[in-house]
Write a protein that holds these residues in place. Structure first.
Motif, PDB file in Angstrom:
ATOM      1  N   HIS A   1      -3.114   2.636  -6.042  1.00 42.94           N
ATOM      2  CA  HIS A   1      -2.130   1.802  -5.357  1.00 42.94           C
ATOM      3  C   HIS A   1      -2.086   0.398  -5.952  1.00 42.94           C
ATOM      4  O   HIS A   1      -1.034  -0.218  -6.002  1.00 42.94           O
ATOM      5  CB  HIS A   1      -2.445   1.735  -3.862  1.00 42.94           C
ATOM      6  CG  HIS A   1      -2.144   3.015  -3.154  1.00 42.94           C
ATOM      7  ND1 HIS A   1      -1.069   3.167  -2.318  1.00 42.94           N
ATOM      8  CD2 HIS A   1      -2.765   4.222  -3.170  1.00 42.94           C
ATOM      9  CE1 HIS A   1      -1.045   4.403  -1.833  1.00 42.94           C
ATOM     10  NE2 HIS A   1      -2.071   5.059  -2.350  1.00 42.94           N
TER      11      HIS A   1
ATOM     12  N   ARG B   1       2.529   3.657  -5.332  1.00 47.86           N
ATOM     13  CA  ARG B   1       1.337   4.028  -6.075  1.00 47.86           C
ATOM     14  C   ARG B   1       1.715   4.675  -7.395  1.00 47.86           C
ATOM     15  O   ARG B   1       2.828   5.162  -7.578  1.00 47.86           O
ATOM     16  CB  ARG B   1       0.468   4.991  -5.272  1.00 47.86           C
ATOM     17  CG  ARG B   1       1.117   6.353  -5.088  1.00 47.86           C
ATOM     18  CD  ARG B   1       0.283   7.278  -4.245  1.00 47.86           C
ATOM     19  NE  ARG B   1       1.041   8.488  -3.954  1.00 47.86           N
ATOM     20  CZ  ARG B   1       0.573   9.693  -4.050  1.00 47.86           C
ATOM     21  NH1 ARG B   1      -0.676   9.893  -4.424  1.00 47.86           N
ATOM     22  NH2 ARG B   1       1.303  10.734  -3.772  1.00 47.86           N
TER      23      ARG B   1
ATOM     24  N   ASP C   1       0.810  -1.211   0.000  1.00 45.59           N
ATOM     25  CA  ASP C   1       0.000   0.000   0.000  1.00 45.59           C
ATOM     26  C   ASP C   1       0.848   1.268   0.000  1.00 45.59           C
ATOM     27  O   ASP C   1       0.333   2.363  -0.038  1.00 45.59           O
ATOM     28  CB  ASP C   1      -0.933  -0.019   1.219  1.00 45.59           C
ATOM     29  CG  ASP C   1      -2.132   0.879   1.043  1.00 45.59           C
ATOM     30  OD1 ASP C   1      -2.529   1.118  -0.110  1.00 45.59           O
ATOM     31  OD2 ASP C   1      -2.665   1.348   2.066  1.00 45.59           O
TER      32      ASP C   1
ATOM     33  N   HIS D   1      -7.390   2.684  -4.141  1.00 47.96           N
ATOM     34  CA  HIS D   1      -6.745   3.977  -3.924  1.00 47.96           C
ATOM     35  C   HIS D   1      -5.948   3.988  -2.623  1.00 47.96           C
ATOM     36  O   HIS D   1      -5.321   4.984  -2.280  1.00 47.96           O
ATOM     37  CB  HIS D   1      -7.793   5.094  -3.948  1.00 47.96           C
ATOM     38  CG  HIS D   1      -8.624   5.052  -5.197  1.00 47.96           C
ATOM     39  ND1 HIS D   1      -8.105   5.310  -6.443  1.00 47.96           N
ATOM     40  CD2 HIS D   1      -9.920   4.724  -5.398  1.00 47.96           C
ATOM     41  CE1 HIS D   1      -9.062   5.166  -7.357  1.00 47.96           C
ATOM     42  NE2 HIS D   1     -10.162   4.805  -6.750  1.00 47.96           N
TER      43      HIS D   1
ATOM     44  N   SER E   1      -4.712   8.887  -7.787  1.00 47.08           N
ATOM     45  CA  SER E   1      -3.740   7.906  -7.320  1.00 47.08           C
ATOM     46  C   SER E   1      -4.334   6.504  -7.343  1.00 47.08           C
ATOM     47  O   SER E   1      -5.483   6.303  -6.976  1.00 47.08           O
ATOM     48  CB  SER E   1      -3.308   8.224  -5.885  1.00 47.08           C
ATOM     49  OG  SER E   1      -2.716   9.501  -5.815  1.00 47.08           O
TER      50      SER E   1
ATOM     51  N   SER F   1       0.200  -3.718 -10.365  1.00 45.99           N
ATOM     52  CA  SER F   1       0.254  -3.108  -9.043  1.00 45.99           C
ATOM     53  C   SER F   1       1.447  -2.179  -9.028  1.00 45.99           C
ATOM     54  O   SER F   1       2.414  -2.371  -9.762  1.00 45.99           O
ATOM     55  CB  SER F   1       0.345  -4.151  -7.937  1.00 45.99           C
ATOM     56  OG  SER F   1       1.495  -4.928  -8.097  1.00 45.99           O
ATOM     57  N   SER F   2       1.377  -1.171  -8.213  1.00 48.39           N
ATOM     58  CA  SER F   2       2.442  -0.175  -8.124  1.00 48.39           C
ATOM     59  C   SER F   2       2.747   0.399  -9.491  1.00 48.39           C
ATOM     60  O   SER F   2       3.862   0.323  -9.984  1.00 48.39           O
ATOM     61  CB  SER F   2       3.700  -0.773  -7.505  1.00 48.39           C
ATOM     62  OG  SER F   2       3.420  -1.291  -6.252  1.00 48.39           O
TER      63      SER F   2
ATOM     64  N   SER G   1       0.504   7.893  -9.660  1.00 48.97           N
ATOM     65  CA  SER G   1      -0.199   9.145  -9.401  1.00 48.97           C
ATOM     66  C   SER G   1       0.018  10.122 -10.545  1.00 48.97           C
ATOM     67  O   SER G   1       1.032  10.066 -11.238  1.00 48.97           O
ATOM     68  CB  SER G   1       0.324   9.762  -8.098  1.00 48.97           C
ATOM     69  OG  SER G   1      -0.259  11.019  -7.879  1.00 48.97           O
TER      70      SER G   1
END
Length: 118
Positions: A101, A9, A6, A39, A99, A116-117, A11
């Motif tokens: 995550h 992220r 988490d 998020h 954003s 992811s990421s 963005s």
């Protein structure tokens, strides 16, 4: 979504603007039918309204619908569509960044491209 990372992220790194977009390329065309956007810690950094488009070649796009974003987790479901590329675009903005995550792409096949990421 496993919610394990988490802290990283993707963005916009600036306030949301109508027209901001994110494009994802899958390893091969797949049958897709939804997007889950987590998020995470940035629970207020979501697009209140966005559209999803798909493409097989990255040039010719077809809309699969317009969706409402929500704090923490935005979920979009649409009819099965073959896609190699997926594009999400902001239609309505709110204050703050956009954003993500974690992002999961759902579909009929067992081998899904999970981003992811970003």
């Amino acid at each position: 979504m496993d919610h394990k990372n988490d802290k990283k992220r993707w963005s916009t790194n600036e306030g949301q603007k109508v027209g901001h977009w994110l494009s994802i390329e899958l390893d091969k065309p797949k049958l897709v039918n939804g997007i889950n956007m987590n998020h995470g810690r940035s629970k207020n950094d979501y697009a209140p309204k966005y559209k999803i488009e798909t493409s097989l070649n990255g040039k010719d796009w077809q809309s699969v619908g317009e969706f409402k974003g929500t704090a923490k987790l935005s979920i979009a479901r649409f009819k099965d569509t073959e896609a190699k590329f997926i594009r999400l675009s902001i239609l309505e903005k709110k204050g703050g960044y956009w954003s993500i995550h974690e992002l999961d792409i759902t579909g009929k096949e067992k081998t899904q491209k999970t981003v992811s990421s970003l």
